[in-house]
Design an enzyme around this catalytic site. Sequence first.
Site, mmCIF file in Angstrom:
data_model
loop_
_atom_site.group_PDB
_atom_site.id
_atom_site.type_symbol
_atom_site.label_atom_id
_atom_site.label_comp_id
_atom_site.label_asym_id
_atom_site.label_seq_id
_atom_site.Cartn_x
_atom_site.Cartn_y
_atom_site.Cartn_z
ATOM 1 N N ASP A 186 0.835 -1.206 0.000
ATOM 2 C CA ASP A 186 0.000 0.000 0.000
ATOM 3 C C ASP A 186 0.871 1.259 0.000
ATOM 4 O O ASP A 186 1.954 1.261 0.578
ATOM 5 C CB ASP A 186 -0.899 -0.019 1.250
ATOM 6 C CG ASP A 186 -2.044 0.969 1.140
ATOM 7 O OD1 ASP A 186 -2.262 1.522 0.041
ATOM 8 O OD2 ASP A 186 -2.717 1.197 2.153
ATOM 9 N N HIS A 195 2.610 3.365 -9.236
ATOM 10 C CA HIS A 195 2.509 1.909 -9.446
ATOM 11 C C HIS A 195 3.743 1.281 -10.123
ATOM 12 O O HIS A 195 4.204 0.227 -9.673
ATOM 13 C CB HIS A 195 1.222 1.569 -10.210
ATOM 14 C CG HIS A 195 -0.032 1.881 -9.438
ATOM 15 N ND1 HIS A 195 -0.188 1.536 -8.106
ATOM 16 C CD2 HIS A 195 -1.177 2.521 -9.792
ATOM 17 C CE1 HIS A 195 -1.377 1.942 -7.686
ATOM 18 N NE2 HIS A 195 -1.994 2.551 -8.685
ATOM 19 N N LEU A 201 11.166 -20.813 -4.400
ATOM 20 C CA LEU A 201 10.161 -19.927 -3.787
ATOM 21 C C LEU A 201 8.805 -20.056 -4.485
ATOM 22 O O LEU A 201 8.726 -20.064 -5.711
ATOM 23 C CB LEU A 201 10.655 -18.480 -3.907
ATOM 24 C CG LEU A 201 9.702 -17.400 -3.395
ATOM 25 C CD1 LEU A 201 9.661 -17.392 -1.871
ATOM 26 C CD2 LEU A 201 10.112 -16.018 -3.917
HETATM 27 C C1 FPP Z 1 -1.795 0.328 -3.388
HETATM 28 O O1 FPP Z 1 -1.390 1.645 -3.550
HETATM 29 C C2 FPP Z 1 -1.379 -0.465 -4.522
HETATM 30 C C3 FPP Z 1 -2.220 -1.083 -5.399
HETATM 31 C C4 FPP Z 1 -3.674 -1.030 -5.314
HETATM 32 C C5 FPP Z 1 -1.719 -1.801 -6.548
HETATM 33 C C6 FPP Z 1 -0.479 -2.576 -6.309
HETATM 34 C C7 FPP Z 1 -0.131 -3.164 -7.557
HETATM 35 C C8 FPP Z 1 1.088 -3.233 -8.047
HETATM 36 C C9 FPP Z 1 2.299 -2.750 -7.350
HETATM 37 C C10 FPP Z 1 1.166 -3.868 -9.369
HETATM 38 C C11 FPP Z 1 2.096 -4.986 -9.393
HETATM 39 C C12 FPP Z 1 1.614 -6.315 -9.120
HETATM 40 C C13 FPP Z 1 2.171 -7.365 -9.737
HETATM 41 C C14 FPP Z 1 1.814 -8.745 -9.379
HETATM 42 C C15 FPP Z 1 3.183 -7.150 -10.762
HETATM 43 P P1 FPP Z 1 -2.453 2.804 -3.546
HETATM 44 O O2 FPP Z 1 -2.612 3.284 -4.964
HETATM 45 O O3 FPP Z 1 -3.704 2.357 -2.883
HETATM 46 O O4 FPP Z 1 -1.722 3.866 -2.687
HETATM 47 P P2 FPP Z 1 -2.392 5.058 -1.862
HETATM 48 O O5 FPP Z 1 -3.168 4.406 -0.759
HETATM 49 O O6 FPP Z 1 -1.223 5.843 -1.372
HETATM 50 O O7 FPP Z 1 -3.242 5.809 -2.846
#
Ligand code: FPP
Length: 251
Positions: free
Chosen positions: A29, A46, A140
């Site tokens: 997060d 991201h 893993l």
């Molecule tokens: C949370 O940050 C993150 C996500 C909802 C997406 C996480 C996904 C990736 C990192 C993509 C990669 C995954 C793979 C398997 C390659 P947020 O946008 O909710 O952050 P915020 O709370 O600060 O807005």
Amino acid sequence: MTLMQMQLQELPADLKRERLPRHVAVIMDGNGRWAQRRGLPRIMGHPHGVDALRELVRCCDDWGLEALTVYAFSTENWKRPQQEVTLIMTLIEQFMRGELPEMMERDIRLELMGSLQELPRSLQAQISKSTQATHANRGLQFRAAVNYGGRQEILHACKALATQVQLGHIQPDKIDRASFERHLYTPDLCYPDLLIRTSGEMRISNFLLWQVAYSEIYITDTLWPDFDRAEFHRALWTYQQRDRRFGKVKS
Ligand code: FPP
């Protein structure tokens, strides 16, 4: 590579190998906030989140952990702006394709959990390719939860069991933990010993609801793109100081 990074290629000396968690689960997060703090549009966090994930997978492999499960996209994440959803799907697909050679080299087995049939077709195709290619790998176990919801997973198992009962294959009073778990998305998943959440939020957010019953929880204020080997080291060290009792008293 800095001296600090070189030292972290191997399991840090203050961690006890025999007390490592077998399975670590991570709620990644804080990508949006990471980008905003740099004056960038939220979604630009991201790709940096993907970089942090790539490094964590390598680290889990280097340090000899058995399993890593990450929350890549929840069933609730569809409610985000379309542009963001498309970007995340594209990043996941690129990751599955781009990391395949290294996963083969490192003997990593990739698995997915979630409602995969609702994902874009090209992503589904890449998932099939990458999971099949790594199926026989024995290092893993790396699981990505994509279009995943813990409640949905439990409901899915309930429906499957109800069908078994209806068909007369099992008596309701014979349903136990093992027969229930056979119908979860990944029946062979050992429970996470450690659940890490970044960016300071104190929530489970519908992740692995059944499986985290006795997981140790570690929450750090660090935003996901900044989560590196030093942070992971801290999380594992903290885990090793905990006294896991599973409802019993101290022996
Ligand atoms: C949370 O940050 C993150 C996500 C909802 C997406 C996480 C996904 C990736 C990192 C993509 C990669 C995954 C793979 C398997 C390659 P947020 O946008 O909710 O952050 P915020 O709370 O600060 O807005």
